[in-house]
Design a protein around this motif. Structure first.
Motif, PDB file in Angstrom:
ATOM      1  N   ARG A 205       0.820  -1.223   0.000  1.00 21.52           N
ATOM      2  CA  ARG A 205       0.000   0.000   0.000  1.00 21.52           C
ATOM      3  C   ARG A 205       0.854   1.274   0.000  1.00 21.52           C
ATOM      4  N   LYS A 206       1.823   1.345   0.899  1.00 28.23           N
ATOM      5  CA  LYS A 206       2.617   2.582   1.029  1.00 28.23           C
ATOM      6  C   LYS A 206       3.442   2.831  -0.224  1.00 28.23           C
ATOM      7  N   TRP A 207       4.006   1.772  -0.775  1.00 30.47           N
ATOM      8  CA  TRP A 207       4.828   1.919  -1.995  1.00 30.47           C
ATOM      9  C   TRP A 207       3.957   2.429  -3.136  1.00 30.47           C
ATOM     10  N   LEU A 208       2.733   1.876  -3.236  1.00 24.42           N
ATOM     11  CA  LEU A 208       1.815   2.313  -4.297  1.00 24.42           C
ATOM     12  C   LEU A 208       1.406   3.770  -4.085  1.00 24.42           C
ATOM     13  N   ASP A 209       1.133   4.133  -2.826  1.00 20.74           N
ATOM     14  CA  ASP A 209       0.758   5.525  -2.532  1.00 20.74           C
ATOM     15  C   ASP A 209       1.865   6.483  -2.961  1.00 20.74           C
ATOM     16  N   ALA A 210       3.111   6.058  -2.748  1.00 18.76           N
ATOM     17  CA  ALA A 210       4.239   6.930  -3.066  1.00 18.76           C
ATOM     18  C   ALA A 210       4.519   6.985  -4.568  1.00 18.76           C
ATOM     19  N   HIS A 211       4.401   5.846  -5.261  1.00 18.99           N
ATOM     20  CA  HIS A 211       4.834   5.790  -6.668  1.00 18.99           C
ATOM     21  C   HIS A 211       3.700   5.835  -7.687  1.00 18.99           C
ATOM     22  N   TYR A 212       2.544   5.313  -7.334  1.00 16.87           N
ATOM     23  CA  TYR A 212       1.408   5.308  -8.272  1.00 16.87           C
ATOM     24  C   TYR A 212       0.134   5.747  -7.562  1.00 16.87           C
ATOM     25  N   PRO A 213       0.131   6.994  -6.991  1.00 19.06           N
ATOM     26  CA  PRO A 213      -0.998   7.409  -6.147  1.00 19.06           C
ATOM     27  C   PRO A 213      -2.332   7.462  -6.897  1.00 19.06           C
ATOM     28  N   ASN A 214      -2.292   7.780  -8.196  1.00 12.20           N
ATOM     29  CA  ASN A 214      -3.566   7.967  -8.903  1.00 12.20           C
ATOM     30  C   ASN A 214      -3.925   6.836  -9.855  1.00 12.20           C
ATOM     31  N   VAL A 215      -3.218   5.745  -9.728  1.00 11.77           N
ATOM     32  CA  VAL A 215      -3.490   4.612 -10.622  1.00 11.77           C
ATOM     33  C   VAL A 215      -4.501   3.681  -9.945  1.00 11.77           C
ATOM     34  N   GLU A 216      -5.460   3.196 -10.735  1.00 13.24           N
ATOM     35  CA  GLU A 216      -6.495   2.321 -10.179  1.00 13.24           C
ATOM     36  C   GLU A 216      -5.882   0.993  -9.722  1.00 13.24           C
ATOM     37  N   ARG A 217      -6.256   0.555  -8.502  1.00  9.96           N
ATOM     38  CA  ARG A 217      -5.763  -0.741  -8.002  1.00  9.96           C
ATOM     39  C   ARG A 217      -6.905  -1.740  -8.120  1.00  9.96           C
TER      40      ARG A 217
END
Ligand code: PRE
Length: 365
Positions: A205-217
């Motif tokens: 979660r944190k890595w995604l928030d930092a690197h791909y904050p606006n990409v749909e998961r």
């Protein structure tokens, strides 16, 4: 001596060592065939032989680790012996193992880590199907995830224990490394969607928030399924492990993106075979208590009084009444140890129901 001569001499030595190793492995394999013959000869009418012996395998691996003086480290050496034993066992009886699929999942990696690569492993679409295959006798064992060090319990697995009569025969722990994977046609600067299993998305979660904050998961049924989808979509990526990356020919855009570096998942080996004590075992039980004040305290007192090490306690709805619960408890010791027998008897007197799911050797690798 020149470098080239030294190299030649060393290779001659390696060749001769390999020949000795080959002879020794073959001799060991013949011994295993002999073991199978003895096991089969000793059978009474109607009995079937038990070829797979987890308690013996745990002993062999630990023994090797105790003797090992390097330079290969203990884990590496045990892994090699794990594979030798796996091949020897396949000569006695090829084991069939079901795991939570599809191919390339961490469950498959756990199955191969525990049993070695000589088993016949079959992917199942859901955790409950793994349980059903084992109960039906279609496979010898099943491998299911039970808890993750970052995300906690795998509730589907816990609930399946309430529905099926099954024995826990072992455990295996796997270090989980997640990677961000893309295909050959992915436009890496235009990724709009990242697929993975919900647990894996949560673990990154944190890595995604930092690197791909606006990409749909997008949560899908498994990491391997996520990897498969990416192959045919130019604008998506997947979070999955090494096995899925290899299987679907994806490349790593970012490696080891899990938020916690010690991220691990524990898997259980389920079957129908009781495992004898090894002296270094774990036991898993399910208990339901009367719904009254202090019930949990009453349940825990015998463990505390006997200094038994609880390794896990989990609560789930009992499914037999609203707001009633069952406790899943793991602790060190074997249910045949006199002390543990005593404790289980005490708990049994207070509990509405107590079921020993199994005692099994603590994970060696
Ligand atoms: O000792 C046994 O009972 C064996 O069958 C031999 C052996 C081995 O190769 O060492 C093979 C399979 C068992 O699971 C345990 C050990």
């Amino acid at each position: 001596m020149s470098d080239a001569d030294q190299l030649k001499a060393l290779r001659v030595r390696i060749d001769s060592l390999d020949e000795r190793i080959l002879d020794l492995i073959s001799e060991r394999a013949r011994c295993a065939q002999e073991v199978a013959r003895v096991k089969t000869a000793a059978l009474a009418e109607g009995e079937s032989a038990v070829f797979y012996r987890p308690e013996r395998e745990a002993w062999v691996l630990k023994h090797i680790m105790e003797l090992n003086r390097g330079p290969l480290d203990n884990e590496e050496m045990a892994r090699l012996f794990r594979e030798i034993m796996s091949s020897c066992l396949a000569l006695e009886q090829p084991l069939r193992v079901a795991y939570l699929g599809p191919e390339g999942t961490f469950s498959q990696a756990a199955a191969l880590k525990h049993f070695g690569h000589a088993v016949i492993s079959t992917p199942m679409a859901a955790i409950d199907e793994v349980f059903r295959e084992v109960v039906a006798g279609a496979v010898n064992f099943g491998v299911v995830p039970v808890e993750n060090s970052t995300e906690g319990a795998v509730n589907h697995t816990l609930d399946s224990f309430l529905e099926h009569d099954i024995v826990i025969c072992g455990e295996v722990e796997l270090r989980i490394h997640h990677h961000l994977l893309v295909g050959e046609t992915t436009k890496t600067d235009r990724i709009t969607r990242i697929y993975s299993h919900a647990q894996s998305l949560a673990q990154c979660r944190k890595w995604l928030d930092a690197h791909y904050p606006n990409v749909e998961r997008v949560a899908v049924s498994s990491n391997a399924d996520a990897a498969k989808r990416v192959k045919s979509e130019w604008n998506s990526a997947a979070i999955a492990g090494d096995m899925a990356a290899q299987l679907y020919g994806l490349t790593k855009l970012a490696e080891k993106i899990e938020d916690r570096p010690d991220n691990s998942t524990r898997f259980l080996i389920i079957g129908s075979q009781e495992v004898p004590p090894t002296g270094d075992d774990k036991t898993s039980i399910i208990v339901s208590m009367r719904n009254k004040p202090g019930a949990l305290h009453e349940l825990l007192v015998p463990f505390h009084a006997n200094r038994i090490d609880l390794t896990r306690i989990e609560t789930r709805p009992s499914r037999s009444g609203k707001w009633t619960y069952v406790f899943f408890i793991d602790f060190l010791g074997h249910h045949q140890d006199p002390l543990i027998k005593d404790v289980l008897e005490k708990i049994g007197q207070e509990a509405v129901a107590l079921k020993v799911l199994g005692s099994y050797p603590k994970a060696v690798l």
